[in-house]
Design an enzyme around this catalytic site. Structure first.
Site, PDB file in Angstrom:
ATOM      1  N   ASP A  63      39.741  41.755  33.375  1.00  0.00           N
ATOM      2  CA  ASP A  63      38.353  41.701  33.164  1.00  0.00           C
ATOM      3  C   ASP A  63      37.471  42.682  32.246  1.00  0.00           C
ATOM      4  OD1 ASP A  63      38.291  43.788  34.720  1.00  0.00           O
ATOM      5  OD2 ASP A  63      37.747  42.877  36.531  1.00  0.00           O
ATOM      6  N   ARG A  77      32.820  45.243  30.282  1.00  0.00           N
ATOM      7  CA  ARG A  77      33.010  44.699  31.607  1.00  0.00           C
ATOM      8  C   ARG A  77      32.441  43.397  31.764  1.00  0.00           C
ATOM      9  NH1 ARG A  77      34.433  42.988  35.685  1.00  0.00           N
ATOM     10  NH2 ARG A  77      35.024  44.154  37.778  1.00  0.00           N
ATOM     11  N   ASP A  82      35.808  39.611  38.727  1.00  0.00           N
ATOM     12  CA  ASP A  82      36.671  40.721  39.066  1.00  0.00           C
ATOM     13  C   ASP A  82      37.847  40.227  39.282  1.00  0.00           C
ATOM     14  OD1 ASP A  82      37.287  43.401  40.210  1.00  0.00           O
ATOM     15  OD2 ASP A  82      37.386  42.444  42.301  1.00  0.00           O
ATOM     16  N   THR A  83      38.668  40.792  38.439  1.00  0.00           N
ATOM     17  CA  THR A  83      40.283  40.554  38.592  1.00  0.00           C
ATOM     18  C   THR A  83      41.123  41.471  39.247  1.00  0.00           C
ATOM     19  OG1 THR A  83      40.689  41.396  36.304  1.00  0.00           O
ATOM     20  CG2 THR A  83      40.103  38.978  36.332  1.00  0.00           C
ATOM     21  N   GLU A  85      43.464  44.537  39.894  1.00  0.00           N
ATOM     22  CA  GLU A  85      43.909  45.916  39.118  1.00  0.00           C
ATOM     23  C   GLU A  85      45.414  45.535  38.781  1.00  0.00           C
ATOM     24  OE1 GLU A  85      41.488  47.745  38.118  1.00  0.00           O
ATOM     25  OE2 GLU A  85      40.011  47.450  39.417  1.00  0.00           O
ATOM     26  N   ARG A 128      27.963  51.272  31.317  1.00  0.00           N
ATOM     27  CA  ARG A 128      28.964  50.464  30.695  1.00  0.00           C
ATOM     28  C   ARG A 128      28.500  49.240  30.317  1.00  0.00           C
ATOM     29  NH1 ARG A 128      32.982  49.868  35.828  1.00  0.00           N
ATOM     30  NH2 ARG A 128      31.207  49.278  36.647  1.00  0.00           N
TER      31      ARG A 128
END
Length: 271
Positions: A63, A77, A82-83, A85, A128
């Site tokens: 991601d 981002r 959300d993938t 880690e 970000r």
């Protein structure tokens, strides 16, 4: 009973509109290449003519990518997803993290630019860049990660919620089909991914794999002692050793540095 379909991960690509079955075997690159090839053929192509094109520099995670933005190299981002880690200092490598990264890498393979769609605000409080990411021919990277069970809808913060209903509908289909991250019951939580639940699910099926995963996770966290906790109001707070409530705090996540905690949206506890 835990639902475990690891051997059939990605075996039902009808979610992406493809009727041809494809097997997935332990995240092999050649398998993901075949899946992405089918995805590129069947995926909806969105109109990106109104979005700006940016130079693609690096695939950091499932991601997260790096682009050239206004003359500087910056991380992007992916908004609202959300993938798992792949190289987190405290969480280590999470199940399906490498697959998500490889999927994004293969989806963007062969192109030196991407199209970015920004929402109301361009950056989060950590400065970000946040964006919806599209391939040169208009495939939504977020959409395909969700369709293939490699991401969850997460980090929903106003005012950047333009595509949240669209993404949630895609996620619901992946959940119902129990693919990818949804193939192991209780692995996906509203705070992220529960590696312990995954290891418990696979232990009877493949004891050696579960043991290896647990070992990797333990070694990555052994020197991290900052406690991350979510209180009854939903506030994310981190506690440093020596602070008043540190010993009584039940950690939901552990961090090595304050910077890591704050990057995940946690704020310092009051002294």
């Amino acid at each position: 009973m835990k639902k475990l379909f690891l051997a059939l991960f990605f075996s039902t690509l009808f979610i992406s509109g493809c009727t041809e079955e494809a097997s997935f075997d332990n995240g092999k690159t050649e398998d993901i290449q075949g899946i992405v090839a089918s995805t590129k053929e069947s995926a909806e192509k969105h109109d990106v003519s109104k979005f700006k094109e940016y130079e693609l520099q690096e695939i950091i995670d499932g991601d997260t990518i790096r682009i050239k933005y206004n003359g500087s190299s910056e991380k992007i981002r992916f908004l609202l997803v959300d993938t798992p880690e792949t190289n987190h200092k405290t969480l280590g490598v999470q199940p399906f993290g490498p697959e998500a990264k490889e999927f994004t890498k293969q989806l963007l393979a062969g192109q030196d630019t991407v199209y970015l769609e920004f929402d109301v605000s361009y950056r989060d409080k950590y400065k970000r860049l946040l964006a919806y990411v599209y391939t040169k021919d208009g495939i939504s990277v977020q959409e395909q990660l969700l369709k293939n069970g490699l991401a969850r809808v997460a980090y929903i913060y106003e005012p950047n919620t333009k595509h949240v209903d669209w993404f949630k509908s895609i996620q619901k289909t992946a959940q119902q089909s129990a693919i990818g991250i949804w193939s192991v019951e209780d692995y996906v939580t509203n705070r992220g991914y529960d590696k312990e639940a995954y290891n418990n699910a696979v232990k009877d099926e493949n004891p050696s794999k579960a043991s290896k995963d647990e070992s990797n996770n333990t070694s990555s966290k052994e020197n991290c002692n900052i406690k991350g906790n979510i209180n009854s109001k939903g506030n994310k707070i981190y506690h440093m050793p020596g602070q008043r409530d540190y010993d009584n705090t039940v950690a939901e996540e552990m961090f090595c540095t304050k910077e890591e905690a704050e990057a995940e949206g946690f704020i310092p506890a009051r002294q």
